[in-house]
Structure formats: C-alpha cells, structure tokens
Design a protein around this motif. Structure first.
Motif, PDB file in Angstrom:
ATOM      1  N   TYR A 190     -65.316  12.089  11.185  1.00  0.00           N
ATOM      2  CA  TYR A 190     -66.346  11.458  10.267  1.00  0.00           C
ATOM      3  C   TYR A 190     -67.614  13.131  10.062  1.00  0.00           C
ATOM      4  N   GLY A 191     -67.504  13.592  10.608  1.00  0.00           N
ATOM      5  CA  GLY A 191     -68.617  14.414  10.961  1.00  0.00           C
ATOM      6  C   GLY A 191     -67.859  15.743  10.360  1.00  0.00           C
ATOM      7  N   GLU A 192     -66.923  16.008  10.473  1.00  0.00           N
ATOM      8  CA  GLU A 192     -65.907  17.200   9.877  1.00  0.00           C
ATOM      9  C   GLU A 192     -65.856  16.897   8.157  1.00  0.00           C
ATOM     10  N   LEU A 193     -65.035  15.761   7.959  1.00  0.00           N
ATOM     11  CA  LEU A 193     -64.456  15.827   6.213  1.00  0.00           C
ATOM     12  C   LEU A 193     -66.029  15.487   5.546  1.00  0.00           C
ATOM     13  N   THR A 194     -67.416  14.947   6.070  1.00  0.00           N
ATOM     14  CA  THR A 194     -67.969  15.246   5.173  1.00  0.00           C
ATOM     15  C   THR A 194     -68.563  16.398   4.874  1.00  0.00           C
ATOM     16  N   ALA A 195     -69.017  17.016   6.282  1.00  0.00           N
ATOM     17  CA  ALA A 195     -69.541  18.951   6.235  1.00  0.00           C
ATOM     18  C   ALA A 195     -68.230  19.125   5.691  1.00  0.00           C
ATOM     19  N   ALA A 196     -67.594  18.775   4.917  1.00  0.00           N
ATOM     20  CA  ALA A 196     -66.350  19.551   4.691  1.00  0.00           C
ATOM     21  C   ALA A 196     -66.318  18.936   2.693  1.00  0.00           C
ATOM     22  N   GLY A 197     -67.262  18.042   2.050  1.00  0.00           N
ATOM     23  CA  GLY A 197     -67.163  17.488   1.014  1.00  0.00           C
ATOM     24  C   GLY A 197     -65.953  16.963   0.219  1.00  0.00           C
ATOM     25  N   ILE A 198     -65.633  16.107   1.691  1.00  0.00           N
ATOM     26  CA  ILE A 198     -64.732  15.191   1.445  1.00  0.00           C
ATOM     27  C   ILE A 198     -65.414  13.770   1.218  1.00  0.00           C
ATOM     28  N   ASP A 199     -64.718  13.188   0.351  1.00  0.00           N
ATOM     29  CA  ASP A 199     -65.006  12.089   0.226  1.00  0.00           C
ATOM     30  C   ASP A 199     -64.776  10.498   1.041  1.00  0.00           C
ATOM     31  N   VAL A 200     -65.020  10.384   2.318  1.00  0.00           N
ATOM     32  CA  VAL A 200     -64.441   9.599   3.381  1.00  0.00           C
ATOM     33  C   VAL A 200     -65.787   8.679   4.246  1.00  0.00           C
ATOM     34  N   ILE A 201     -64.880   7.336   3.805  1.00  0.00           N
ATOM     35  CA  ILE A 201     -65.484   6.308   4.668  1.00  0.00           C
ATOM     36  C   ILE A 201     -64.792   5.698   6.015  1.00  0.00           C
ATOM     37  N   LEU A 202     -65.855   5.853   7.132  1.00  0.00           N
ATOM     38  CA  LEU A 202     -65.287   5.313   8.576  1.00  0.00           C
ATOM     39  C   LEU A 202     -65.738   3.992   8.701  1.00  0.00           C
ATOM     40  N   ASP A 203     -64.595   3.211   8.917  1.00  0.00           N
ATOM     41  CA  ASP A 203     -64.658   2.078   9.392  1.00  0.00           C
ATOM     42  C   ASP A 203     -65.021   1.399  10.854  1.00  0.00           C
ATOM     43  N   ASP A 204     -66.941   1.155  10.823  1.00  0.00           N
ATOM     44  CA  ASP A 204     -66.650   1.477  11.743  1.00  0.00           C
ATOM     45  C   ASP A 204     -67.434  -0.066  12.573  1.00  0.00           C
ATOM     46  N   ARG A 205     -66.392  -1.605  11.473  1.00  0.00           N
ATOM     47  CA  ARG A 205     -67.499  -2.628  11.461  1.00  0.00           C
ATOM     48  C   ARG A 205     -66.233  -3.415  13.067  1.00  0.00           C
ATOM     49  N   GLY A 206     -65.478  -2.713  13.588  1.00  0.00           N
ATOM     50  CA  GLY A 206     -64.817  -3.321  14.393  1.00  0.00           C
ATOM     51  C   GLY A 206     -63.900  -4.578  14.303  1.00  0.00           C
ATOM     52  N   GLU A 207     -63.334  -4.169  13.339  1.00  0.00           N
ATOM     53  CA  GLU A 207     -61.870  -5.012  12.866  1.00  0.00           C
ATOM     54  C   GLU A 207     -60.799  -4.959  13.445  1.00  0.00           C
TER      55      GLU A 207
END
Length: 577
Positions: A502-519
């Motif tokens: 998630y950190g690498e994709l964000t740093a690369a300017g990519i619009d990413v969402i991490l589903d950390d809801r534990g679903e």
C-alpha cells in the motif's frame, strides 16, 4: 485510502425505484442516495468518480485555451426576458421569487449570464477570441425525472462559451472545442460517437452531440460505416430515392376497405406491400391577427412503413409551431375520422406536404376521406397536384447515406455532450457588441459547449457492467486498484505485506485503497466487484510463503500470480495499458 477510514455502504438489492442498470448499480454500490424526485446526494464513493470526471474535463478545457470562472446558480429573470427564454423555456425552467417579489431562475444553463459578463467586459476586437467555462450545478424541472443521474432534475454540467469577432473565428473556436471533446471522451476510456444534431431550444446554426455507445441508450444514432457521416435521428437526412418516379400504370379506384384503418391492415387486405401505401398525418397551425384566431390544417404524407420526424416537420415553412389535430378538427376538415384520410376530396382546403419518398411514388394507396374506403392507383400530376416536398421522416437502417458512400446503420447511444454554433442568437438579443478595427460596433459570434458531468457516470456504467456490478474504466474509477488482504486483522505477515505494498503504490502516485476492514474474502470481493474497481491484488498467507501475490483485472476470468517484488511495476504496466 484505507477502507476502515472511508465510507462504504453497499446493498445486496437495489431500491424499488431504481429502473435501469446504472441507477440500480449506483444505488447498490453506495454512490448516490435519493433525496427527492430526481435529486440525489452524491455519496463519497460516487463523488470520487465525479471529481475524476471533472479533473479530465478541466485539464482538456485549460489545454484548449478556455478560462474557468464560476457563474451563479440563481439568475435574475431580466436576463432571460431579454432573450425571450423566460417564456419559451416553459415549466422546465424553475422560477423563484425573492423577499421583494422579484423573479429569478434556477439556472439550467448560462448563456444569458455569460453574455452579460462579456458585453460589459469585452470592448475591443483586440480582446477576442475568448472562451469562458465553468462546472456548476444545474436544475431542470423535468416532468418525469427517472433513471437516476441519467434524467435527474439537479445535475452538474460543464458549460463553456466562446466569443469571436466573425463567423470564421467561430468556426475555429468550434473546431478547437470539438477536438477537446474528442480528447476528453477518449481519456474517459469510453466508446463514443460524435453526430450532427439539431440545435433545439438553445438556438443557433450548427451543432454536434457526443454520445456514449450503449444498447440501453435512449437516442438512435445514424452513421455510415464506410464514411465519417454521423447524425442523431432528429438530424439524419433521408435522401430522395435515386430512381425516378415510375409512370402511372393503374387507374385511380375507390376501393372498399371495411374496418381497415391502418396502413398495415389495408396492405394485407389488398395483398400489396406496405411500401405501396401512404399514411396521412394532420397538423394544425393557429395564427392570431387583430385578436382573431385562425386555424389552418396541414396534411403530411409518409410512406406506410415510415415514421414522422417531428423536428424535421417543424422546419417546413409555416409549421414551426404546429400541433397534432384533434379528432374533431380532422372531421371538420376531412369529413371523416382518422384512418381513412387522404389528400383528394377534403371537406375544407388544406396544405399538402409530401415526404421525398412519397413524392417519388406512383400507383400508391391512400385514404378516400370516407369511412371504409381507400383510393388505389393514385398518381401525382394526374389525380392530384404535385405537392410541396420535404424530408419529413426518420431514416431506417439500409437507407442511402447522404454523402453517397454506402448505406446507413443505426446504433443506440446516450447523449453526454453537445457543442453549438450559436452565432449571434444571444448577442443580438442582449446587444453584446465589440468595436472593430474601424471603431464600429459589431455583434459577437458565440459558441456553446456542454458536458453532463454527473450524467457521464450513468452512461459509463450502461456501457460497462456485468452480473457482478460496475466495470469502471481506470480513468474514472473511484480507486484504480484495491488491495484485499486475507485476514488483515489476524495475520501479521499478511498485514505487513499489505501495508508495505500500500505504501509503495501510494508513493508511486497510484490511487489505491486497502481493504483493512477484516471482512471475509467473499464479502470483500463482492463489494469491490460491485463498486467496479478495475484492478485487484489479493494478499494471502499461502501466496506469501511462495513469494507471490494474486492479481485479477475486473474483466478477467482468472487470477494471475505476480512475484511480490514485481507487484508495483506490474500494476503500473496494467494502468499504462
């Protein structure tokens, strides 16, 4: 963005008021929430898509030299009265009064306001050309709002207005905007077509509509596969038959057709093709002179298998303000009720207009102006005078293309943009002039260019969906990629890798969402497939032990294993494609 800090509100079933696919999916995906008839709250997920649409539009408008401003939603009635649209717009124009009883309009468009700006700011030819645009809320009091954002009452639109010193300059500005629109819709990642169109209530001379291609589209688009010819159904020309009219071969005969009031039934009874019949449509025009209202009946003739194009009919000289005749009026002028009408032997004088196809027919069948009778073997010149001839009908698939380069085809589309050459339509009414090189005042030449920002969402979904939900093009998606970790809340290795990626994709300017809801995986996958995020990476304990992640595109039927260290480069390549 982390899902636990965002607002996700998906539904298993669409609300009962949702009618079409895009409406159902946007409601289920939690992108919009109905507030009232044709009025919606844009929820966080849907607003992200709207902002991406706006960003692309802004970039291309700015690149094309347009200048952004912001005009008010509420506009004084006096401006609309100057152009005559206060009355002409009718009930679609929402009108309000302030505390002093003064009239205002809740704007559906801003031609009057921008013309007022320019007539006070532009004084010399040296300040031209200029193009102003804004992205603003609009309101049109639709009689029957429906289909979610496709035909709502409140919506967001980008409207731009160019001002030039002459017609040649207007043509150049128009072409710049046309090209900008092509770039915009190409960047949206949508299949679209630009078609010649009628100007309608906006007024002016030439115009083009931009349509997103979709089987569920309300509009019929006419085009020639062998050329660049394209028009909407209202504007598509039906050319005259290439074969000259055949000589009369039958005598005109009054033929019994008991109970057969429709062309299809008459053709079947007489054993002839439907194309040998002529249908009669009666229009009325009312004129007021010296306080007295007079009425004139017009008879429009079309081949039995063709349909009237009302926009074309309104362009026939004398028919601009027509209405369809009542049955009582038909009996008054023709002496018979509908179903047996024709141009021969009317009770009162009428004006006859024939479609181009009808004008080329011989030995045709039409009503005898007597119940249960039709005339067969009718011919122009011999049995009745040559008519006024105009293009009156909708084209049909297989008609000759007006450019002579093949046959026409028809597909469905959703109108999402419209560009107009207005000329002096508004500058003349509002006395918007500039001083030319000789110091003489000249009327400004104006263009108008609109894109339905919020309507784009519905059109994009109508073109891109499956049984699981929306399939956004990457440029419009609320997020470009979603990370779906298996057991984020209970597996430290999975959580660490998900956070790292998630950190690498964000740093690369990519619009990413991490589903950390534990679903659970099924819930996660169903949510993101419904929402329509185009790329997904699954992070699981088993894959991590093998040094791999699992990638799947929204349209892919199977997942692809990707080495952990290659994931960012892999995603970049997918987005670039």
């Amino acid at each position: 963005m982390r899902a636990s800090r965002f607002f996700i509100s998906t539904l298993k079933e669409a609300p009962s008021e949702a009618e079409i696919v895009s409406h159902k999916l946007m409601m289920r995906a939690g992108m919009i929430k109905r507030l009232g008839s044709g009025i919606y709250t844009y929820m966080p997920m849907g607003l992200r898509v709207i902002r991406k649409v706006e960003a692309i539009v802004r970039e291309e408008m700015n690149r094309a030299g347009a200048i952004e401003l912001l005009m008010p939603v509420v506009q004084p009635a006096e401006l609309w009265q100057e152009t005559g649209r206060w009355d002409k717009m009718g009930p679609e124009l929402m009108r309000v009064k302030d505390r002093h009883g003064r009239d205002f309009a809740i704007q559906p468009t801003s031609e009057e306001v921008v013309t007022d700006v320019v007539r006070t700011e532009i004084k010399s030819y040296r300040q031209l050309p200029v193009n102003f645009y804004h992205i603003q809320t609009k309101f049109r009091d639709e009689r029957r709002p429906r289909f979610g954002l496709m035909r709502g009452r409140e919506f967001t639109m980008k409207d731009a207005y160019s001002f030039d010193r002459d017609a040649e300059g207007l043509q150049r500005s128009y072409q710049v905007m046309f090209d900008a629109y092509v770039n915009i819709f190409t960047r949206f990642g949508l299949q679209f077509r630009a078609v010649a169109a009628d100007n309608g209530a906006i007024g002016g001379s030439g115009s083009h509509e931009f349509h997103v291609i979709a089987d569920t589209g309300e509009d019929a688009l006419v085009y020639c596969p062998n050329s660049d010819y394209a028009a909407n159904m209202e504007a598509a020309e039906a050319v005259a038959p290439a074969v000259p009219r055949a000589a009369a071969a039958q005598p005109m005969t009054k033929t019994p057709t008991p109970g057969k009031a429709r062309c299809e039934d008459v053709a079947k009874l007489l054993g002839v093709p439907l194309t040998q019949t002529v249908k009669s449509l009666v229009l009325m025009v009312e004129k007021e002179e010296d306080g007295k209202v007079t009425k004139q009946a017009w008879l429009l003739l079309l081949r039995g298998d063709h349909e009237l194009n009302e926009v074309k009919a309104a362009k026939v000289p004398g028919l601009a303000n027509f209405r369809f005749a009542s049955e009582a009026e038909i009996v008054e002028w023709f002496g018979t009720p509908p179903g047996y009408l024709g141009p021969i032997g009317t009770k009162k004088p009428i004006s006859v207009v024939a479609d181009r196809t009808v004008a080329a027919m011989s030995d045709f069948i039409c009503g005898a102006n007597e119940v249960d009778f039709h005339l067969t073997g009718v011919n122009w010149g011999r049995d009745l005078p040559e008519p006024a001839v105009f293009d009156l009908r909708n084209v049909v698939e297989g008609d000759a293309s007006p450019d002579g380069k093949g046959a026409l085809a028809i597909q469905r589309g959703i109108e999402v943009g419209h560009v107009f050459q207005l000329g002096t339509r508004y500058s003349e009414d509002m006395k918007a002039t500039f001083l030319d090189e000789n110091g003489k005042p000249q009327l400004l030449q104006m263009g108008c260019y609109g894109i339905g920002i919020t309507r784009i969402l519905g059109a994009a979904i109508e073109q891109n969906f499956d049984e699981r939900g929306i399939i956004w093009p990457a440029s419009l998606a609320p997020f470009e990629i979603v990370l779906c970790p298996m057991g984020y809340d209970r597996n430290e290795a999975v959580r660490a890798e998900a956070d790292r990626l998630y950190g690498e994709l964000t740093a690369a300017g990519i619009d990413v969402i991490l589903d950390d809801r534990g679903e659970r995986p099924g819930v996660m996958f169903a949510d993101w497939e419904l929402i329509g995020v185009p790329h997904r990476i699954v992070i699981g304990d088993r894959g991590l032990k093998e040094g791999k992640l699992e990638y799947q595109g929204r349209r892919d039927t199977e997942a692809t294993a990707v080495a952990m260290g290659d994931a960012v480069a892999f995603v970049k390549a997918k987005l670039a494609a």
